[in-house]
Structures are given as C-alpha cells and as structure tokens.
Design an enzyme around this catalytic site. Structure first.
Site, PDB file in Angstrom:
ATOM      1  N   LYS A  22       0.617  -1.311   0.243  1.00 25.24           N
ATOM      2  CA  LYS A  22       0.140  -0.392   0.233  1.00 25.24           C
ATOM      3  C   LYS A  22       1.230   0.518   0.056  1.00 25.24           C
ATOM      4  O   LYS A  22       0.388   2.295  -0.608  1.00 25.24           O
ATOM      5  CB  LYS A  22      -1.212  -0.472   0.994  1.00 25.24           C
ATOM      6  CG  LYS A  22      -1.386   1.260   1.631  1.00 25.24           C
ATOM      7  CD  LYS A  22      -2.483   1.129   2.713  1.00 25.24           C
ATOM      8  CE  LYS A  22      -1.649   1.555   4.088  1.00 25.24           C
ATOM      9  NZ  LYS A  22      -1.114   2.640   4.342  1.00 25.24           N
ATOM     10  N   ASN A  23       1.693   1.375   0.900  1.00 27.45           N
ATOM     11  CA  ASN A  23       2.393   3.032   0.864  1.00 27.45           C
ATOM     12  C   ASN A  23       3.559   3.154  -0.260  1.00 27.45           C
ATOM     13  O   ASN A  23       4.287   3.621  -0.196  1.00 27.45           O
ATOM     14  CB  ASN A  23       3.240   2.280   2.186  1.00 27.45           C
ATOM     15  CG  ASN A  23       2.557   2.389   3.679  1.00 27.45           C
ATOM     16  OD1 ASN A  23       1.222   2.798   3.167  1.00 27.45           O
ATOM     17  ND2 ASN A  23       2.823   2.395   4.761  1.00 27.45           N
ATOM     18  N   CYS A 116      -6.968  12.215  14.530  1.00 22.51           N
ATOM     19  CA  CYS A 116      -5.119  12.175  15.198  1.00 22.51           C
ATOM     20  C   CYS A 116      -5.526  10.470  15.222  1.00 22.51           C
ATOM     21  O   CYS A 116      -6.945  10.246  15.718  1.00 22.51           O
ATOM     22  CB  CYS A 116      -5.429  12.193  16.297  1.00 22.51           C
ATOM     23  SG  CYS A 116      -4.063  12.538  17.001  1.00 22.51           S
ATOM     24  N   ARG A 121       0.883  13.779  13.373  1.00 19.23           N
ATOM     25  CA  ARG A 121       1.365  13.186  11.756  1.00 19.23           C
ATOM     26  C   ARG A 121       1.536  14.894  11.070  1.00 19.23           C
ATOM     27  O   ARG A 121       0.670  15.390  10.310  1.00 19.23           O
ATOM     28  CB  ARG A 121       0.176  12.816  11.131  1.00 19.23           C
ATOM     29  CG  ARG A 121       0.089  11.220  12.199  1.00 19.23           C
ATOM     30  CD  ARG A 121      -0.233  10.166  10.615  1.00 19.23           C
ATOM     31  NE  ARG A 121       0.951   9.327  10.147  1.00 19.23           N
ATOM     32  CZ  ARG A 121       0.052   8.502   9.241  1.00 19.23           C
ATOM     33  NH1 ARG A 121      -0.754   7.615   9.855  1.00 19.23           N
ATOM     34  NH2 ARG A 121       0.844   8.464   8.354  1.00 19.23           N
ATOM     35  N   ASP A 305       5.094   0.149  11.845  1.00 22.40           N
ATOM     36  CA  ASP A 305       3.976  -0.205  11.274  1.00 22.40           C
ATOM     37  C   ASP A 305       3.442  -1.849  11.851  1.00 22.40           C
ATOM     38  O   ASP A 305       2.603  -2.526  12.027  1.00 22.40           O
ATOM     39  CB  ASP A 305       3.675  -0.541   9.617  1.00 22.40           C
ATOM     40  CG  ASP A 305       3.150   0.887   9.478  1.00 22.40           C
ATOM     41  OD1 ASP A 305       2.697   1.534  10.398  1.00 22.40           O
ATOM     42  OD2 ASP A 305       3.080   1.173   7.790  1.00 22.40           O
ATOM     43  N   ARG A 397      -8.295  -1.102   4.979  1.00 20.66           N
ATOM     44  CA  ARG A 397      -7.171  -0.289   4.548  1.00 20.66           C
ATOM     45  C   ARG A 397      -6.178  -0.691   3.857  1.00 20.66           C
ATOM     46  O   ARG A 397      -4.850  -0.101   2.780  1.00 20.66           O
ATOM     47  CB  ARG A 397      -7.057   1.268   5.284  1.00 20.66           C
ATOM     48  CG  ARG A 397      -7.831   1.775   5.544  1.00 20.66           C
ATOM     49  CD  ARG A 397      -7.888   2.611   6.671  1.00 20.66           C
ATOM     50  NE  ARG A 397      -7.062   3.692   6.618  1.00 20.66           N
ATOM     51  CZ  ARG A 397      -7.320   5.290   6.882  1.00 20.66           C
ATOM     52  NH1 ARG A 397      -7.288   5.962   8.174  1.00 20.66           N
ATOM     53  NH2 ARG A 397      -6.136   5.960   5.735  1.00 20.66           N
TER      54      ARG A 397
HETATM   55  C1  UD1 Z   1       4.564   6.315   6.766  1.00 22.16           C
HETATM   56  C2  UD1 Z   1       3.671   5.342   6.441  1.00 22.16           C
HETATM   57  C3  UD1 Z   1       2.887   4.875   7.924  1.00 22.16           C
HETATM   58  C4  UD1 Z   1       4.733   4.239   8.813  1.00 22.16           C
HETATM   59  C5  UD1 Z   1       5.468   5.657   8.649  1.00 22.16           C
HETATM   60  C6  UD1 Z   1       6.499   5.246   9.458  1.00 22.16           C
HETATM   61  C7  UD1 Z   1       2.747   5.659   4.159  1.00 22.16           C
HETATM   62  C8  UD1 Z   1       1.325   6.117   3.274  1.00 22.16           C
HETATM   63  N1  UD1 Z   1       2.786   5.742   5.382  1.00 22.16           N
HETATM   64  O1  UD1 Z   1       4.262   7.250   7.436  1.00 22.16           O
HETATM   65  O2  UD1 Z   1       1.893   3.877   7.487  1.00 22.16           O
HETATM   66  O3  UD1 Z   1       4.190   3.741   9.453  1.00 22.16           O
HETATM   67  O4  UD1 Z   1       5.797   6.272   7.641  1.00 22.16           O
HETATM   68  O5  UD1 Z   1       7.474   4.724   8.618  1.00 22.16           O
HETATM   69  O6  UD1 Z   1       3.853   5.174   3.186  1.00 22.16           O
HETATM   70  N2  UD1 Z   1       6.499  14.555  10.571  1.00 22.16           N
HETATM   71  C9  UD1 Z   1       6.765  15.541  10.984  1.00 22.16           C
HETATM   72  N3  UD1 Z   1       6.685  16.679   9.807  1.00 22.16           N
HETATM   73  C10 UD1 Z   1       6.291  15.918   8.740  1.00 22.16           C
HETATM   74  C11 UD1 Z   1       5.976  14.372   8.341  1.00 22.16           C
HETATM   75  C12 UD1 Z   1       6.477  13.980   9.852  1.00 22.16           C
HETATM   76  O7  UD1 Z   1       6.532  15.577  12.019  1.00 22.16           O
HETATM   77  O8  UD1 Z   1       6.502  17.117   8.294  1.00 22.16           O
HETATM   78  C13 UD1 Z   1       6.611  13.159  12.271  1.00 22.16           C
HETATM   79  C14 UD1 Z   1       5.486  11.938  11.997  1.00 22.16           C
HETATM   80  O9  UD1 Z   1       4.547  12.605  13.060  1.00 22.16           O
HETATM   81  C15 UD1 Z   1       6.042  11.070  12.814  1.00 22.16           C
HETATM   82  C16 UD1 Z   1       7.387  10.417  11.994  1.00 22.16           C
HETATM   83  O10 UD1 Z   1       7.818  12.337  11.428  1.00 22.16           O
HETATM   84  O11 UD1 Z   1       6.574  11.545  14.157  1.00 22.16           O
HETATM   85  C17 UD1 Z   1       7.195  10.254  11.270  1.00 22.16           C
HETATM   86  O12 UD1 Z   1       6.249  10.088   9.841  1.00 22.16           O
HETATM   87  P1  UD1 Z   1       6.271   9.860   8.888  1.00 22.16           P
HETATM   88  O13 UD1 Z   1       7.533   8.828   8.453  1.00 22.16           O
HETATM   89  O14 UD1 Z   1       6.439  10.666   7.744  1.00 22.16           O
HETATM   90  O15 UD1 Z   1       5.723   8.708   8.027  1.00 22.16           O
HETATM   91  P2  UD1 Z   1       4.483   8.695   6.872  1.00 22.16           P
HETATM   92  O16 UD1 Z   1       4.650   9.478   5.872  1.00 22.16           O
HETATM   93  O17 UD1 Z   1       3.086  10.013   7.381  1.00 22.16           O
END
Ligand code: UD1
Length: 424
Positions: A22-23, A116, A121, A305, A397
């Site tokens: 999915k990701n 949330c 996020r 995950d 999902r």
């Molecule tokens: C993606 C995956 C999710 C997985 C995660 C971490 C998808 C669709 N989802 O989520 O399943 O759990 O990677 O492997 O691919 N953060 C910030 N600011 C930002 C972006 C992120 O502070 O602008 C923080 C987030 O709150 C979190 C951490 O960084 O604490 C990791 O987030 P991120 O790696 O961005 O995860 P996603 O891309 O949302």
C-alpha cells in the site's frame, strides 16, 4: 456494519501470498500525475486507500482505473489542482499529491490530512521542503495552497527521515530546474520503489534507499510500466499469525531484505525462519519466548507498522517483553482493546511492558487503526472461543480481504454483515 468472526486456537498450515505494498502504490499513483501518457502499475493492492487514490486522480481529470491488481493511469487530461477537504481527511497519505500537483499544474490546493489516529502527523517537513524549492505555500486554517511557476533544485536537510516528506520532495524535484539533494532521507523500501517507478519514466534519481538522495531534474517523463513491491508489513502479519498459533506457515512473494528488520524479534521468540527465493517459511515453537526490548526506528530499524502486530504475539510469550515506540506518539491505542483478550500489558508513555500469559480468552473488540486492528485479528487466532473484531474498515485500508488470506492457511475466520443496533 461488518465484523470479523474468528474462532481461535486453530493450527495454521500451508502457504499464503502477499499483495503489493500500500505504502508504495499510493505515492506511485500520485507520481503518475507527472507523466503525460498511460502508466501501468502492476501488483497494485485492491485496498480502500488505493481506490480512494484512484478517485482522487479521476477527480483531477486523469484517466484512472484499477483492473484486478493493475492500475492504469493517464494524466494527459489532468485539469484540476484541488482535492476537497473530506477526501483529504479520509486518507492521511493524500498529502503526497501536494508535490505532484504543484510540479505538474504549478498550483495545488489541498487540506491538512485528517485527525489523530496514531499521532498528530504534522506536515511541516513537507511544507518547509517545498518552500525551500521555491514553492509559495499559504496556509489558511486547514487549507494549504501551493504555487510555483518553476520549482528549483536545492539541498534539503531533513531533521527526521520522514517517509512522506522524502516522497513529496522526490516527486516535486524530478522535473525541477537543477539538482536536488536530500540529506537524511528516509530509506524505506517504498522510497526505492517510488524512485524505481519514476526512473523507469525517465527521471534521474540516484541513491534512493540510502540516507542521501540526488535528483537531477529532467524536462519531461514518459509512460512506463512498474511492479509494486510486496507489502512487508503484511508479511510480518502472516509471520505473527503463524507464531501466535504455534504453526508452520509459508509466505510467498516476499523480499527478504525488506522484512529482515523483524527477523531478530521472531528468532528471539524461538521461531525458525527459512528463506528460499521469494518464499519465507516460519516454524513456531510450542511456547514462544520473551524478547529483549524492541525499539521502533526508521528503516532498517524495526518498523512501527509491525509494532502492534508483534505486541499481540508477545502477549503469549513466556516472560516479560518491552516495546519502545519511537515514531508515533499515539501508537498504543489498540492496547486497551488487546487487553480484552486477558493479556497483561502496562503502558507508560512510549513504553509497553508485556507480561506473557498462557491463554487468551475470546473477546469482542474494536479496531482503533489499521495495524492495531490487524493485531486484534492476530490475537483472536490464539483465543479460546469466538472473537469478534469490529471496525473492519480500518483493517481493509491495508489488507486485501484479510479473512480470505488467513482462511487459506487454515484459520477459522469470516466476515459478517450485521445491522447496527440503536444503542450501539
Ligand atoms: C509512512 C507510512 C506509515 C509508516 C510511517 C513510518 C505511508 C502512506 N505511511 O507514514 O505507514 O508508519 O511512514 O514508517 O507511507 N513528521 C513530522 N513532520 C512531518 C512529517 C512527519 O513531524 O512533516 C513526524 C511524524 O509525526 C512521525 C514521524 O515524523 O512522528 C514519522 O513520520 P513519516 O515518516 O513522515 O510517516 P508517514 O509518511 O506519515
């Protein structure tokens, strides 16, 4: 309403095949916006989030269909640049359309992705990165409006290797003027898959999968075909199903290096893992052993995950195990539901202390999020009697009919539809 009905304590046996990630599929579908022509994406999982991404593409004026497990996207006809708030909130990864739209259309009008579930996020890293590439970003309430006549390559140092931000930067930079360098980029296999797709289309992305990624802007991209990588989190889910039921199960369509970060945990529990090409066989012991602390980390660390899924298994291991969640601050919400099986877990901030119990009792539980929901299904497999898992929409999902895959390896699980009672 739909519910999964699981009659537990059945030994599993046989083989199950894993669907596409999915990701990976989601950012690849968003990236197809950059290509004027028909892209064919194979091994695309038929999941509610993927269907939502197809609808977003259609809403923007692209031709997009998911036929079986093949997505066909032609963005030649794209005319829109905005995604409505309800759609943005329905799927958190909708933010990945930001970089694609601003690159292709010069403008993107989106909203903060929804509520949330596992943490706040934020998207500050996405927005700051786009700004540093010359994109004007205006935030009004929950609306985000991005404009850029031209996107410029630059050096971006990410304070945290965010998966989504790395994807947005890659997508925004493939047709930027000049070279973009991402320092402290996310190294997840899904990043490499996105880069592979874009490189098949003529992009020049170097170093994906490493901490530094270089992107040389090109003038245009051409259509291409691509195979989405197998879903490594789904692999770990079937491994967990085998482990918690003391069974031997083969999982097909696996990239072993992608799943390797979870191997030590299963090995410590006493499971044996046999690899043969793209197949993995897990042989579980009669009684699982405790593990030392698991700490979730960005790839190649233990994936956040898979954390709820492994927690469910550890609840049945002999002794005390500890899980430290380092990625999302609210990723233990499922634990109150997991406790309904008679498990013994204490949560303190980002630590979960799990005292293994010998038996799980059947329970009626609600999925709180996608992987937390999968953890409840895994726990149900080990419970005496019939358990009911509600809020299946979360699980859908990320799993293509989880009940069919688990039935295939001998689980007694079915999906039922029932009328919601007034007092529920
Ligand atoms: C993606 C995956 C999710 C997985 C995660 C971490 C998808 C669709 N989802 O989520 O399943 O759990 O990677 O492997 O691919 N953060 C910030 N600011 C930002 C972006 C992120 O502070 O602008 C923080 C987030 O709150 C979190 C951490 O960084 O604490 C990791 O987030 P991120 O790696 O961005 O995860 P996603 O891309 O949302």
């Amino acid at each position: 309403m739909e519910q999964l009905l699981v009659s537990g304590e059945k030994k599993l046996d046989g083989a199950v095949t894993v669907h596409g990630a999915k990701n990976s599929a989601l950012p690849i579908l968003a990236a197809a916006i950059l290509v004027k022509g028909e892209c064919i994406i194979h091994n695309c999982p038929r999941l509610s989030d993927v269907l939502e991404a197809i609808n977003i593409l259609k809403g923007l004026g692209c031709k997009a269909e998911l036929e079986g497990n093949t997505a066909v996207v032609d963005a030649s006809t794209i005319s829109g640049y905005s995604i409505d708030e309800q759609t943005m909130r329905s799927m958190r990864s909708s933010i990945i359309f930001l970089g694609a739209l601003v690159s292709r259309m010069g403008i993107a009008q989106v909203y903060y992705p929804g509520g949330c579930e596992i943490g706040t996020r934020p998207v500050d890293l996405h927005i700051n990165s786009l700004r540093s590439m010359g994109v004007t970003v205006e935030e009004k309430g929950s609306a985000i409006c991005c404009k850029a006549d031209k996107i410029y390559g630059t050096k971006i140092i990410l304070p945290f290797p965010s998966v989504g931000a790395t994807e947005n930067i890659i997508i925004a930079s493939v047709m930027a003027k000049g070279r973009t360098t991402i320092i402290n980029a996310a190294r997840e296999p899904e990043i490499s898959d996105l880069a592979d797709f874009l490189n098949h289309c003529g992009a020049r992305i170097y170093g994906a999968g490493e901490g530094t990624i270089e992107i040389e802007g090109v003038l245009s991209l051409h259509p291409a075909q691509h195979d989405v990588i197998p879903d490594r989190i789904v692999v770990s889910t079937y491994m967990a199903a085998a482990a918690i039921t003391g069974s031997t199960v083969t999982v097909n369509n696996v990239v072993p290096t992608h799943v390797a970060p979870v191997f030590p945990a299963f090995n410590q529990m006493g499971c044996r893992i046999y690899l043969s090409g793209s197949s993995l066989k897990l042989e579980a012991p009669r009684r699982l052993k405790r593990i030392s602390t698991i700490k979730t980390m960005p790839y190649p660390g233990f994936p956040t995950d898979s954390q709820p899924i492994i927690a469910a298994v550890l609840c049945k291991a002999k002794g005390t195990s500890v899980i430290q969640e380092n990625i999302f601050e609210n990723r233990f919400r499922y634990i109150s539901e997991l406790k309904r099986f008679g498990t013994d877990i204490e949560v303190n901030d980002n630590l979960a202390v799990i005292n293994g119990v010998k038996e799980f009792h059947a329970a009626n539980v609600n999925a709180t999020d996608l992987r937390g929901g999968a953890a409840l299904v895994i726990a149900s497999l080990a419970a005496d009697g019939i358990s009911r898992v509600n809020c299946v929409n979360y699980i859908d999902r990320g799993y293509e009919s989880i009940e069919k895959s688990l039935s295939q390896i001998g689980a007694d699980i079915k999906r039922i539809t029932y009328e919601k009672q007034k007092d529920e």
